[in-house]
Enzyme design. Structure first.
Site, PDB file in Angstrom:
ATOM      1  N   SER A 163       0.848  -1.192   0.000  1.00  0.00           N
ATOM      2  CA  SER A 163       0.000   0.000   0.000  1.00  0.00           C
ATOM      3  C   SER A 163       0.889   1.250   0.000  1.00  0.00           C
ATOM      4  O   SER A 163       1.787   1.347  -0.822  1.00  0.00           O
ATOM      5  CB  SER A 163      -0.957  -0.056   1.192  1.00  0.00           C
ATOM      6  N   ARG A 233     -11.888   7.182   8.642  1.00  0.00           N
ATOM      7  CA  ARG A 233     -11.529   5.767   8.735  1.00  0.00           C
ATOM      8  C   ARG A 233     -12.628   4.869   8.179  1.00  0.00           C
ATOM      9  O   ARG A 233     -12.355   3.848   7.542  1.00  0.00           O
ATOM     10  CB  ARG A 233     -11.225   5.405  10.185  1.00  0.00           C
ATOM     11  N   ASP A 332      -8.516  -6.561  -4.919  1.00  0.00           N
ATOM     12  CA  ASP A 332      -8.302  -5.183  -4.427  1.00  0.00           C
ATOM     13  C   ASP A 332      -9.111  -4.189  -5.256  1.00  0.00           C
ATOM     14  O   ASP A 332      -8.958  -4.110  -6.474  1.00  0.00           O
ATOM     15  CB  ASP A 332      -6.801  -4.867  -4.517  1.00  0.00           C
ATOM     16  N   HIS A 362      -8.112  -5.037  -0.538  1.00  0.00           N
ATOM     17  CA  HIS A 362      -6.812  -4.400  -0.294  1.00  0.00           C
ATOM     18  C   HIS A 362      -6.115  -4.902   0.965  1.00  0.00           C
ATOM     19  O   HIS A 362      -4.908  -5.147   0.962  1.00  0.00           O
ATOM     20  CB  HIS A 362      -7.029  -2.888  -0.222  1.00  0.00           C
ATOM     21  N   ASP A 363      -6.858  -5.055   2.055  1.00  0.00           N
ATOM     22  CA  ASP A 363      -6.239  -5.493   3.315  1.00  0.00           C
ATOM     23  C   ASP A 363      -5.610  -6.883   3.221  1.00  0.00           C
ATOM     24  O   ASP A 363      -4.923  -7.304   4.162  1.00  0.00           O
ATOM     25  CB  ASP A 363      -7.257  -5.469   4.463  1.00  0.00           C
TER      26      ASP A 363
END
Ligand SMILES: CC(=O)SCCNC(=O)CCNC(=O)[C@H](O)C(C)(C)COP(=O)(O)OP(=O)(O)OC[C@H]1O[C@@H](n2cnc3c(N)ncnc32)[C@H](O)[C@@H]1OP(=O)(O)O
Ligand SMILES: N[C@@H](CCO)C(=O)O
Length: 392
Positions: A163, A233, A332, A362-363
Site C-alpha cells: 500500500s 476511517r 483489491d 486491499h487489506d
C-alpha cells in the site's frame, strides 16, 4: 545480557543506553534540519525506527520494510510484548528471515508513531499543528536515506512494502537506484489514481470539517477532531475490503441485541456492518492523530514517481539494475490489479505480477502476505544463498 520481553524495560531511553538494539524496540535518530520537497524547512526531524537481526560485516543483508498509511515501525514482535503487523512474515525462519537479514522499519515523517509529525513540538515547545509542512513520499525516502547512512547501510538488499509502503519502496528505488538491489511493491502503484485521490479527499474533508479541527491547531483544546477522523476511517476501511466480503460476513443482519433494524425509524438498532465500521473508527481514533492522518493521506495523494522526471517511463528506466517484484491482491478495489500490471509492464526488465488470492480486498496485503513467501524466496531472497548474518 538476556533480553527481557518487556516493552517498558526497553523504552527508547533504555534502548539508547544499551550497546546493542533489541529487536522490535523503538529507537530514535535525530537527522538534523530538513528541507521538504516543497521548500519548507524544519530545524530537526527525528525518525523513530526499529530493527531486527544483525547487520553483517559488509552490510549486504539489510532489508527496509515500509509501513502503510496507518501502520508503524512495529513490523514484528521481536523483544517487545506487542505483536507486529507482519509477524507471520518477518522473524526468525520466516519469509523475511531475521536470522539472516537485518531488518529496519522507520515511522514515516509526518506520522504519530515516533517520528516528527504535526503533534511534535517546535523549538518553543508548541506543537507544529497546522504549520507542519506538506510532506511527500519522496521526503520520507530522503530522510530514511539519512537513517541508512547512520546505520552504515550503503545499499539495501531489499526495500519492501504494501500500500503506501509499496509506494515508499518504489520511490526508494527511483530516488536511489544505486542503493536498492531488490524492490518489492505490494498493492501499490506508480502514481495515485483519480479514484484514489477522490476517496482520500472525502476523508480529508471529513477531518477538516469537524468543528473541533480548529484549522489543525487543536492540541491544547479539550476536544479533538475524533468524529472527523472516525468518518475518514470508515470511508477508508470500506475501500480496504470488498462488497462480497461485507455481504457474506454481515449481510443485513442486526447487531447483537440492539433494536431491530427491520422496522424503519431513527431509533433502529445498527446493522452489523455499521457496528463493525464504528469499531474500526473508534480503534483508529484511539491510536492516531488526525493531523498525521491528513499529512500522510496528502502524501499518498501526491504520490507520482514521475514528479521530477519526464514521465513514469523515464522514472522507471532508472531501475534497470534493480530487481523489482510487483504483487497485487486479486480482489483489491482500491489499488486495482490493473495498476500493478501497468507498473510491471513499464519496468525496464520483464516482471510478472505475483498475486495474493483473497476475498477481502486491499487489506489482503496485511492478512495474507505469507502467500508471497514462495515468490520472494525464489525471486528475492535466494539470489545470494550464501548471505549470512555475522555471528553474535
Ligand atoms: C500496515 C498497517 O496498517 S499496520 C497496522 C495494522 N493495521 C491496522 O490496524 C489497520 C486496521 N485494521 C485492519 O485494517 C484490519 O483489522 C486488519 C487488516 C489488520 C485485520 O483484518 P481482519 O483480521 O480481517 O480483521 P477485521 O477487519 O475483521 O477486524 C476485526 C475486528 O472487528 C471487530 N468486529 C467484527 N465484527 C464486528 C461487529 N459486528 N461489530 C463490532 N466489531 C466487530 C472484531 O471484534 C475485531 O476487533 P479487534 O480488532 O478490536 O480485535
Ligand atoms: N489497513 C491499512 C490499509 C491502508 O493501506 C492501513 O490502515 O494502513
Amino acid at each position: 545480557m538476556s533480553v527481557e520481553t518487556n516493552v517498558v524495560l526497553y523504552d527508547a531511553e533504555t534502548a539508547a543506553a544499551l550497546d546493542y538494539a533489541p529487536d522490535g524496540i523503538l529507537q530514535h535518530l535525530k537527522t538534523g534540519s530538513y528541507t521538504f520537497e516543497t521548500g519548507a524547512t524544519l530545524p530537526e526531524i527525528v525518525l523513530g525506527y526499529e530493527t531486527w537481526g544483525t547487520l553483517n560485516a559488509d552490510a549486504s543483508n539489510a532489508v527496509l520494510i515500509a509501513h502503510a498509511l496507518t501502520g508503524d515501525s512495529h513490523v514484528a514482535r521481536g523483544a517487545s510484548t506487542e505483536p507486529g503487523w507482519w509477524d507471520g512474515f518477518v522473524g526468525p525462519g520466516k519469509t523475511v528471515d531475521t536470522d539472516k537479514y537485518f531488518v529496519v522499519a522507520a515511522n514515516m515523517v509526518g506520522g504519530c508513531s515516533g517520528s516528527t509529525g504535526p503533534a511534535s513540538l517546535d523549538p518553543d515547545g508548541v506543537p507544529w499543528g497546522s504549520r507542519f509542512p506538506f510532506t511527500t513520499i519522496k521526503d520520507s525516502v530522503r530522510l530514511e536515506a539519512r537513517l541508512a547512512d547512520e546505520l552504515g547501510i550503503a545499499a539495501w538488499h531489499t526495500v519492501l512494502g504494501g500500500s503506501m509502503g509499496g509506494a515508499r519502496a518504489l520511490e526508494w528505488a527511483v530516488e536511489f537506484p544505486e542503493r536498492v538491489r531488490n524492490c518489492v511493491v505490494v498493492a501499490a502503484s506508480a502514481e495515485s489514481s483519480a479514484e484514489q485521490i477522490a476517496f482520500a479527499q472525502a476523508q480529508t474533508a471529513a477531518i477538516k470539517l469537524d468543528p473541533e479541527f480548529a484549522g489543525g491547531d487543536y492540541y491544547a483544546n479539550e476536544l479533538i477532531p475524533s468524529a472527523g477522523l472516525g468518518i475518514a476511517r470508515r470511508i477508508a476501511h470500506i475501500t480496504y475490503r470488498t462488497a462480497t466480503e461485507l455481504d457474506v460476513r454481515f449481510g443485513r443482519m442486526p447487531q447483537g441485541d440492539e433494536l431491530p433494524v427491520s422496522s424503519p425509524g431513527l431509533d433502529r438498532g445498527r446493522y452489523q456492518v455499521e457496528s463493525y465500521l464504528d469499531h474500526q473508527a473508534s480503534k483508529l481514533v484511539g491510536r492516531f492523530d488526525a493531523n498525521s492522518y491528513l499529512v500522510l493521506t496528502e502524501a499518498l495523494m501526491s504520490h507520482d514517481i514521475a514528479r521530477g522526471h519526464e514521465s513514469i517511463e523515464a522514472a522507471l528506466a532508472r531501475l534497470a539494475e534493480v530487481n523489482v517484484l510487483v504483487a497485487a491482491v486479486d480482489s483489491d478495489r482500491l489499488y486495482w490489479p490493473e495498476q500493478s500490471e501497468r507498473l510491471a509492464a513499464l519496468l525496464p526488465n520483464p516482471c510478472k505480477v505475483q498475486y495474493i488470492t483473497s476475498p477481502i480486498g486491499h487489506d489482503g496485503f496485511l492478512t495474507d502476505i505469507e502467500q508471497l513467501g514462495d515468490a520472494l524466496g525464489e525471486r528475492v531472497f535466494v539470489r545470494e544463498p550464501d548471505i549470512q548474518a555475522d555471528a553474535g
